[in-house]
Scaffold this motif. Structure first.
Motif, PDB file in Angstrom:
ATOM      1  N   ALA A   1     -37.488  37.953 -23.806  1.00 52.96           N
ATOM      2  CA  ALA A   1     -37.253  37.075 -24.957  1.00 52.96           C
ATOM      3  C   ALA A   1     -35.762  36.929 -25.234  1.00 52.96           C
ATOM      4  N   ILE A   2     -35.031  38.041 -25.175  1.00 57.28           N
ATOM      5  CA  ILE A   2     -33.579  37.998 -25.400  1.00 57.28           C
ATOM      6  C   ILE A   2     -32.894  37.267 -24.250  1.00 57.28           C
ATOM      7  N   GLN A   3     -33.298  37.580 -23.008  1.00 60.62           N
ATOM      8  CA  GLN A   3     -32.681  36.969 -21.831  1.00 60.62           C
ATOM      9  C   GLN A   3     -32.885  35.455 -21.822  1.00 60.62           C
ATOM     10  N   LYS A   4     -34.025  35.006 -22.272  1.00 56.00           N
ATOM     11  CA  LYS A   4     -34.302  33.563 -22.332  1.00 56.00           C
ATOM     12  C   LYS A   4     -33.295  32.856 -23.238  1.00 56.00           C
ATOM     13  N   GLN A   5     -32.964  33.483 -24.358  1.00 56.22           N
ATOM     14  CA  GLN A   5     -31.986  32.902 -25.274  1.00 56.22           C
ATOM     15  C   GLN A   5     -30.588  32.879 -24.646  1.00 56.22           C
TER      16      GLN A   5
ATOM     17  N   ARG B   1     -22.447  37.120 -15.511  1.00 58.92           N
ATOM     18  CA  ARG B   1     -22.535  35.988 -16.440  1.00 58.92           C
ATOM     19  C   ARG B   1     -21.150  35.363 -16.566  1.00 58.92           C
ATOM     20  N   THR B   2     -21.120  34.039 -16.739  1.00 60.35           N
ATOM     21  CA  THR B   2     -19.863  33.334 -16.940  1.00 60.35           C
ATOM     22  C   THR B   2     -19.951  32.525 -18.229  1.00 60.35           C
TER      23      THR B   2
ATOM     24  N   GLY C   1     -26.835  27.867 -20.064  1.00 60.99           N
ATOM     25  CA  GLY C   1     -27.193  26.671 -19.308  1.00 60.99           C
ATOM     26  C   GLY C   1     -27.507  26.974 -17.862  1.00 60.99           C
ATOM     27  N   GLU C   2     -27.703  28.249 -17.550  1.00 61.04           N
ATOM     28  CA  GLU C   2     -28.054  28.678 -16.191  1.00 61.04           C
ATOM     29  C   GLU C   2     -28.684  30.057 -16.252  1.00 61.04           C
TER      30      GLU C   2
END
Length: 109
Positions: free
Chosen positions: A75-79, A9-10, A85-86
């Motif tokens: 659900a958490i990953q979607k947030q 993640r960035t 933004g990616e």
């Protein structure tokens, strides 16, 4: 045989990191109680600002996939992905035993 999942993640700025931190903590704490979870480590990139890599090790790929595809995790990953933004990048690895033998699969895991 254990598998390692590399998650990258960035974060583009400090404000984003502050917003994302609670979601990352939730994922980590909930992953540790999942069947097949072994360990994880988080690394901060020294030569690229804002990049983080998590190495999560699981007993089997099936154990990881159960967690990866659970409603709770998604659900958490979607947030997280919405704030980033990616989509988060995932790579799957297993230990190489007895030398390197090239192996190619027909498609995604």
């Amino acid at each position: 045989m254990a598998v390692s999942i590399i998650i990258k993640r960035t974060f583009t700025d400090e404000a984003m990191a502050v917003k994302l931190a609670p979601f990352i903590v939730q994922l980590r704490s909930r992953a540790t109680v999942q069947p097949g979870f072994l360990t994880d480590q988080t690394f901060s990139c020294l030569d690229c600002d804002g990049e983080y890599m998590i190495i999560s090790t699981w007993n089997t790929l099936e154990d990881w996939n159960k967690w990866m595809n659970s409603e709770e995790r998604m659900a958490i990953q979607k947030q997280i992905d919405k704030l980033l933004g990616e989509k988060t990048l995932y790579r799957y690895y297993e230990p190489v035993v007895g030398g390197i033998t090239p192996r190619f699969s027909p498609g995604p895991l």
